[in-house]
Design a protein around this motif. Structure first.
Motif, mmCIF file in Angstrom:
data_model
loop_
_atom_site.group_PDB
_atom_site.id
_atom_site.type_symbol
_atom_site.label_atom_id
_atom_site.label_comp_id
_atom_site.label_asym_id
_atom_site.label_seq_id
_atom_site.Cartn_x
_atom_site.Cartn_y
_atom_site.Cartn_z
ATOM 1 N N LEU A 227 25.927 -6.308 30.150
ATOM 2 C CA LEU A 227 27.137 -5.518 29.950
ATOM 3 C C LEU A 227 27.816 -5.971 28.661
ATOM 4 N N GLU A 228 28.135 -5.016 27.778
ATOM 5 C CA GLU A 228 28.750 -5.355 26.495
ATOM 6 C C GLU A 228 30.052 -4.616 26.240
ATOM 7 N N ASN A 229 30.331 -3.579 27.041
ATOM 8 C CA ASN A 229 31.566 -2.835 26.856
ATOM 9 C C ASN A 229 32.756 -3.774 27.022
ATOM 10 N N PRO A 230 33.689 -3.818 26.061
ATOM 11 C CA PRO A 230 34.820 -4.743 26.143
ATOM 12 C C PRO A 230 35.634 -4.622 27.432
ATOM 13 N N ASP A 231 35.763 -3.409 27.953
ATOM 14 C CA ASP A 231 36.509 -3.246 29.210
ATOM 15 C C ASP A 231 35.820 -4.007 30.341
ATOM 16 N N GLU A 232 34.485 -3.963 30.358
ATOM 17 C CA GLU A 232 33.734 -4.653 31.406
ATOM 18 C C GLU A 232 33.736 -6.163 31.197
ATOM 19 N N THR A 233 33.492 -6.607 29.964
ATOM 20 C CA THR A 233 33.459 -8.045 29.710
ATOM 21 C C THR A 233 34.841 -8.668 29.917
ATOM 22 N N ASP A 234 35.895 -7.947 29.531
ATOM 23 C CA ASP A 234 37.258 -8.457 29.754
ATOM 24 C C ASP A 234 37.550 -8.586 31.246
ATOM 25 N N HIS A 235 37.062 -7.635 32.028
ATOM 26 C CA HIS A 235 37.271 -7.693 33.479
ATOM 27 C C HIS A 235 36.619 -8.942 34.059
#
Length: 267
Positions: A227-235
């Motif tokens: 997973l690389e999407n910032p929304d996912e990594t931030d979560h």
């Protein structure tokens, strides 16, 4: 070549069916590339086949410098990507509720895990997996060691993997690893009750500045999901901090590990 074709990192990643971090590492010279993958990229970038030999020779030279070079034909591509991540990142955050993670495993513990409870000698495939797991631990003692923060569930200390002797040695090793200056281990106790994120183990890889890129990996039975999407990594980063907050402190965690070691010694 990619930019001259007006292609983005995402476009190149789609050609190899991989994550953009892999393309970035290849372009920065931080990671090698398989010959088959290189051919696909060269073809996409409009390089004629008579120009390929020089590029392929460079890729071969790079592979000679990597410990995993002789295993590339024996390991899945996504697992080689995982090894590449661990070699290139500067930080790693780990959560596993029920198992001592691979970077901290002893050989006997790793063997038992890879055997999956089976008995008897290792076959070639499982022997390779054990070797790879132990080789990956080099990142903890390289010239600039990987900085690791790990939250392990108390179940990881109590699951009797390989029997009492194997677990006692594993716990002793875990205490030693926890004393390394670049490693922090916290235990999430059973007494914490319900906790953020649920029982799903995950890893968060962080690349050094200036990229600031983070990649989350989730392991399943037949591979890894990146997973690389910032929304996912931030979560996942927020969940990890919440887990650290409810886990025992590093000193309390070491005390608990020592306590379980003593119990196995006296049993």
């Amino acid at each position: 070549m990619r930019e001259s074709k007006g292609l983005l990192l995402e476009d190149a990643a789609a050609v190899l069916d991989c994550h953009i971090a892999k393309i970035s590492r290849i372009e920065l010279g931080h990671s090698g590339v398989r010959s088959a993958e290189l051919k696909e990229l060269l073809r996409t970038y409009g390089v004629t086949e008579d120009e390929w030999p020089g590029f392929l020779a460079l890729a071969k030279t790079d592979r000679k410098r990597r410990w995993s070079r002789d295993l590339e034909d024996k390991l899945p591509t996504d697992f080689l990507d995982l090894i590449g991540l661990e070699a290139d990142v500067s930080t790693l955050r780990i959560f596993h509720p029920s198992m001592v993670v691979g970077l901290f495993q002893t050989e006997d513990y790793a063997t038992s895990v890879i055997q999956g409870g089976r008995v008897g000698p290792l076959d070639d495939e499982r022997r390779t997996k054990v070797r790879v797991r132990l080789e990956r631990q080099r990142v903890l003692t390289r010239e600039v060691p990987l900085e690791v923060r790990a939250v392990l569930g108390e179940g990881a200390l109590r699951q009797m993997v390989g029997g009492a002797d194997v677990m006692r040695t594993q716990l002793l090793h875990l205490v030693e690893v926890a004393q390394m200056p670049t490693v922090t281990i916290q235990v999430l106790p059973f007494s914490a009750g319900a906790y953020p994120g649920g029982p799903l183990p995950f890893l968060i890889y962080g690349f050094p500045p200036p990229s600031g890129l983070e990649v989350v990996t989730l392991e399943y039975l037949t591979g890894h999901l990146y997973l690389e999407n910032p929304d996912e990594t931030d979560h996942f980063a927020r969940v990890f901090e919440e887990l650290r907050a409810v886990a025992l402190s590093p000193l309390e965690s070491q005390a608990l590990m020592n306590d379980y070691t003593d119990r196995l010694t006296s049993s």
